[in-house]
Design a protein around this motif. Structure first.
Motif, PDB file in Angstrom:
ATOM      1  N   VAL A   1      27.350  53.876  62.667  1.00  0.00           N
ATOM      2  CA  VAL A   1      27.849  53.159  63.840  1.00  0.00           C
ATOM      3  C   VAL A   1      28.959  53.933  64.538  1.00  0.00           C
ATOM      4  O   VAL A   1      28.967  54.023  65.771  1.00  0.00           O
ATOM      5  CB  VAL A   1      28.312  51.733  63.455  1.00  0.00           C
ATOM      6  N   ASP A   2      29.897  54.522  63.798  1.00  0.00           N
ATOM      7  CA  ASP A   2      30.994  55.227  64.463  1.00  0.00           C
ATOM      8  C   ASP A   2      30.506  56.425  65.267  1.00  0.00           C
ATOM      9  O   ASP A   2      30.996  56.682  66.372  1.00  0.00           O
ATOM     10  CB  ASP A   2      32.111  55.604  63.490  1.00  0.00           C
ATOM     11  N   GLU A   3      29.513  57.153  64.760  1.00  0.00           N
ATOM     12  CA  GLU A   3      28.955  58.267  65.529  1.00  0.00           C
ATOM     13  C   GLU A   3      28.157  57.762  66.738  1.00  0.00           C
ATOM     14  O   GLU A   3      28.218  58.334  67.819  1.00  0.00           O
ATOM     15  CB  GLU A   3      28.076  59.163  64.650  1.00  0.00           C
ATOM     16  N   ALA A   4      27.418  56.684  66.550  1.00  0.00           N
ATOM     17  CA  ALA A   4      26.660  56.091  67.663  1.00  0.00           C
ATOM     18  C   ALA A   4      27.617  55.586  68.744  1.00  0.00           C
ATOM     19  O   ALA A   4      27.359  55.773  69.941  1.00  0.00           O
ATOM     20  CB  ALA A   4      25.771  54.960  67.155  1.00  0.00           C
TER      21      ALA A   4
ATOM     22  N   ALA B   1      16.972  61.582  70.606  1.00  0.00           N
ATOM     23  CA  ALA B   1      16.403  62.775  71.236  1.00  0.00           C
ATOM     24  C   ALA B   1      16.357  62.610  72.757  1.00  0.00           C
ATOM     25  O   ALA B   1      16.657  63.547  73.502  1.00  0.00           O
ATOM     26  CB  ALA B   1      15.010  63.058  70.682  1.00  0.00           C
ATOM     27  N   ALA B   2      16.014  61.416  73.222  1.00  0.00           N
ATOM     28  CA  ALA B   2      15.959  61.154  74.667  1.00  0.00           C
ATOM     29  C   ALA B   2      17.354  61.296  75.293  1.00  0.00           C
ATOM     30  O   ALA B   2      17.479  61.846  76.388  1.00  0.00           O
ATOM     31  CB  ALA B   2      15.387  59.765  74.943  1.00  0.00           C
ATOM     32  N   ILE B   3      18.374  60.807  74.600  1.00  0.00           N
ATOM     33  CA  ILE B   3      19.740  60.950  75.109  1.00  0.00           C
ATOM     34  C   ILE B   3      20.088  62.429  75.221  1.00  0.00           C
ATOM     35  O   ILE B   3      20.576  62.890  76.261  1.00  0.00           O
ATOM     36  CB  ILE B   3      20.754  60.238  74.180  1.00  0.00           C
TER      37      ILE B   3
ATOM     38  N   GLN C   1      18.144  65.076  75.443  1.00  0.00           N
ATOM     39  CA  GLN C   1      17.345  65.770  76.448  1.00  0.00           C
ATOM     40  C   GLN C   1      17.706  65.350  77.871  1.00  0.00           C
ATOM     41  O   GLN C   1      17.636  66.163  78.791  1.00  0.00           O
ATOM     42  CB  GLN C   1      15.862  65.545  76.172  1.00  0.00           C
ATOM     43  N   ALA C   2      18.100  64.093  78.049  1.00  0.00           N
ATOM     44  CA  ALA C   2      18.470  63.617  79.385  1.00  0.00           C
ATOM     45  C   ALA C   2      19.836  64.140  79.806  1.00  0.00           C
ATOM     46  O   ALA C   2      20.079  64.373  80.990  1.00  0.00           O
ATOM     47  CB  ALA C   2      18.470  62.091  79.421  1.00  0.00           C
ATOM     48  N   GLU C   3      20.712  64.318  78.848  1.00  0.00           N
ATOM     49  CA  GLU C   3      22.091  64.689  79.151  1.00  0.00           C
ATOM     50  C   GLU C   3      22.378  66.180  79.052  1.00  0.00           C
ATOM     51  O   GLU C   3      23.466  66.620  79.411  1.00  0.00           O
ATOM     52  CB  GLU C   3      23.053  63.930  78.226  1.00  0.00           C
ATOM     53  N   SER C   4      21.427  66.963  78.547  1.00  0.00           N
ATOM     54  CA  SER C   4      21.682  68.398  78.379  1.00  0.00           C
ATOM     55  C   SER C   4      20.376  69.164  78.258  1.00  0.00           C
ATOM     56  O   SER C   4      19.308  68.578  78.144  1.00  0.00           O
ATOM     57  CB  SER C   4      22.508  68.635  77.113  1.00  0.00           C
ATOM     58  N   GLN C   5      20.520  70.456  78.224  1.00  0.00           N
ATOM     59  CA  GLN C   5      19.408  71.358  77.916  1.00  0.00           C
ATOM     60  C   GLN C   5      19.646  71.978  76.538  1.00  0.00           C
ATOM     61  O   GLN C   5      19.086  73.014  76.211  1.00  0.00           O
ATOM     62  CB  GLN C   5      19.323  72.463  78.982  1.00  0.00           C
ATOM     63  N   MET C   6      20.488  71.342  75.745  1.00  0.00           N
ATOM     64  CA  MET C   6      20.896  71.894  74.459  1.00  0.00           C
ATOM     65  C   MET C   6      19.858  71.650  73.370  1.00  0.00           C
ATOM     66  O   MET C   6      19.157  70.648  73.374  1.00  0.00           O
ATOM     67  CB  MET C   6      22.209  71.251  73.995  1.00  0.00           C
TER      68      MET C   6
ATOM     69  N   TRP D   1      23.787  70.604  70.381  1.00  0.00           N
ATOM     70  CA  TRP D   1      24.225  69.225  70.623  1.00  0.00           C
ATOM     71  C   TRP D   1      25.082  68.717  69.456  1.00  0.00           C
ATOM     72  O   TRP D   1      26.124  68.132  69.641  1.00  0.00           O
ATOM     73  CB  TRP D   1      23.001  68.345  70.832  1.00  0.00           C
ATOM     74  N   ALA D   2      24.601  68.967  68.240  1.00  0.00           N
ATOM     75  CA  ALA D   2      25.337  68.537  67.047  1.00  0.00           C
ATOM     76  C   ALA D   2      26.714  69.185  67.012  1.00  0.00           C
ATOM     77  O   ALA D   2      27.725  68.503  66.773  1.00  0.00           O
ATOM     78  CB  ALA D   2      24.543  68.890  65.788  1.00  0.00           C
ATOM     79  N   GLU D   3      26.760  70.469  67.265  1.00  0.00           N
ATOM     80  CA  GLU D   3      28.045  71.177  67.234  1.00  0.00           C
ATOM     81  C   GLU D   3      28.978  70.679  68.333  1.00  0.00           C
ATOM     82  O   GLU D   3      30.173  70.490  68.094  1.00  0.00           O
ATOM     83  CB  GLU D   3      27.816  72.683  67.347  1.00  0.00           C
ATOM     84  N   LYS D   4      28.449  70.442  69.512  1.00  0.00           N
ATOM     85  CA  LYS D   4      29.266  69.938  70.626  1.00  0.00           C
ATOM     86  C   LYS D   4      29.923  68.607  70.264  1.00  0.00           C
ATOM     87  O   LYS D   4      31.061  68.336  70.656  1.00  0.00           O
ATOM     88  CB  LYS D   4      28.408  69.758  71.881  1.00  0.00           C
ATOM     89  N   HIS D   5      29.207  67.747  69.545  1.00  0.00           N
ATOM     90  CA  HIS D   5      29.706  66.414  69.224  1.00  0.00           C
ATOM     91  C   HIS D   5      30.296  66.312  67.815  1.00  0.00           C
ATOM     92  O   HIS D   5      30.575  65.220  67.339  1.00  0.00           O
ATOM     93  CB  HIS D   5      28.571  65.387  69.411  1.00  0.00           C
ATOM     94  N   SER D   6      30.481  67.464  67.174  1.00  0.00           N
ATOM     95  CA  SER D   6      31.068  67.539  65.818  1.00  0.00           C
ATOM     96  C   SER D   6      30.251  66.775  64.779  1.00  0.00           C
ATOM     97  O   SER D   6      30.812  66.169  63.862  1.00  0.00           O
ATOM     98  CB  SER D   6      32.523  67.049  65.830  1.00  0.00           C
ATOM     99  N   PHE D   7      28.927  66.814  64.932  1.00  0.00           N
ATOM    100  CA  PHE D   7      28.028  66.265  63.926  1.00  0.00           C
ATOM    101  C   PHE D   7      27.547  67.441  63.078  1.00  0.00           C
ATOM    102  O   PHE D   7      27.418  68.559  63.574  1.00  0.00           O
ATOM    103  CB  PHE D   7      26.783  65.612  64.555  1.00  0.00           C
ATOM    104  N   GLY D   8      27.243  67.194  61.828  1.00  0.00           N
ATOM    105  CA  GLY D   8      26.603  68.223  61.021  1.00  0.00           C
ATOM    106  C   GLY D   8      25.220  68.503  61.589  1.00  0.00           C
ATOM    107  O   GLY D   8      24.519  67.577  62.013  1.00  0.00           O
ATOM    108  N   VAL D   9      24.819  69.761  61.614  1.00  0.00           N
ATOM    109  CA  VAL D   9      23.529  70.135  62.200  1.00  0.00           C
ATOM    110  C   VAL D   9      22.373  69.492  61.430  1.00  0.00           C
ATOM    111  O   VAL D   9      21.478  68.889  62.023  1.00  0.00           O
ATOM    112  CB  VAL D   9      23.378  71.670  62.268  1.00  0.00           C
ATOM    113  N   THR D  10      22.388  69.590  60.109  1.00  0.00           N
ATOM    114  CA  THR D  10      21.341  68.971  59.298  1.00  0.00           C
ATOM    115  C   THR D  10      21.381  67.460  59.439  1.00  0.00           C
ATOM    116  O   THR D  10      20.337  66.806  59.544  1.00  0.00           O
ATOM    117  CB  THR D  10      21.490  69.378  57.816  1.00  0.00           C
ATOM    118  N   GLN D  11      22.574  66.915  59.446  1.00  0.00           N
ATOM    119  CA  GLN D  11      22.759  65.469  59.611  1.00  0.00           C
ATOM    120  C   GLN D  11      22.114  65.001  60.918  1.00  0.00           C
ATOM    121  O   GLN D  11      21.336  64.046  60.936  1.00  0.00           O
ATOM    122  CB  GLN D  11      24.256  65.162  59.617  1.00  0.00           C
ATOM    123  N   TYR D  12      22.425  65.690  62.026  1.00  0.00           N
ATOM    124  CA  TYR D  12      21.861  65.290  63.317  1.00  0.00           C
ATOM    125  C   TYR D  12      20.341  65.445  63.323  1.00  0.00           C
ATOM    126  O   TYR D  12      19.627  64.577  63.829  1.00  0.00           O
ATOM    127  CB  TYR D  12      22.494  66.067  64.483  1.00  0.00           C
TER     128      TYR D  12
END
Length: 88
Positions: free
Chosen positions: A55-58, A18-20, A22-27, A32-43
């Motif tokens: 690990v691969d997503e991190a 969450a800190a990453i 909030q620090a990197e965007s106002q999203m 944020w999940a959509e921008k990085h191709s993560f599932g919304v529920t997953q994120y």
């Protein structure tokens, strides 16, 4: 009987994610999940600490934002921007 007041198992990792965000965007989490191709529920589950980010997503976040896996998984703040540190 389970303890309904127990903290999610990965809450500290979620707090750092969450800190990453909030620090990197106002999203929002969704944006944020959509921008990085993560599932919304997953994120959302990652930030809530219900699930641990794989690990691969991190690594993808680390490569994009100059972070280390040590920060995401263990909380080592060496080399982390002040902007992120201030949100922790």
């Amino acid at each position: 009987m389970s303890d309904t007041n127990a903290q999610p198992q990965y809450s500290e990792i979620g707090r750092r994610l969450a800190a990453i965000r909030q620090a990197e965007s106002q999203m929002s989490q969704k944006e944020w999940a959509e921008k990085h191709s993560f599932g919304v529920t997953q994120y959302n589950n990652w930030e809530k600490g219900v699930r641990r980010i794989a690990v691969d997503e991190a690594e993808r976040l680390c490569n994009l934002y100059g972070l280390s896996l040590d920060f995401i998984y263990r909380g080592n703040i060496s080399g982390v921007s002040d902007k992120i540190k201030n949100l922790l």
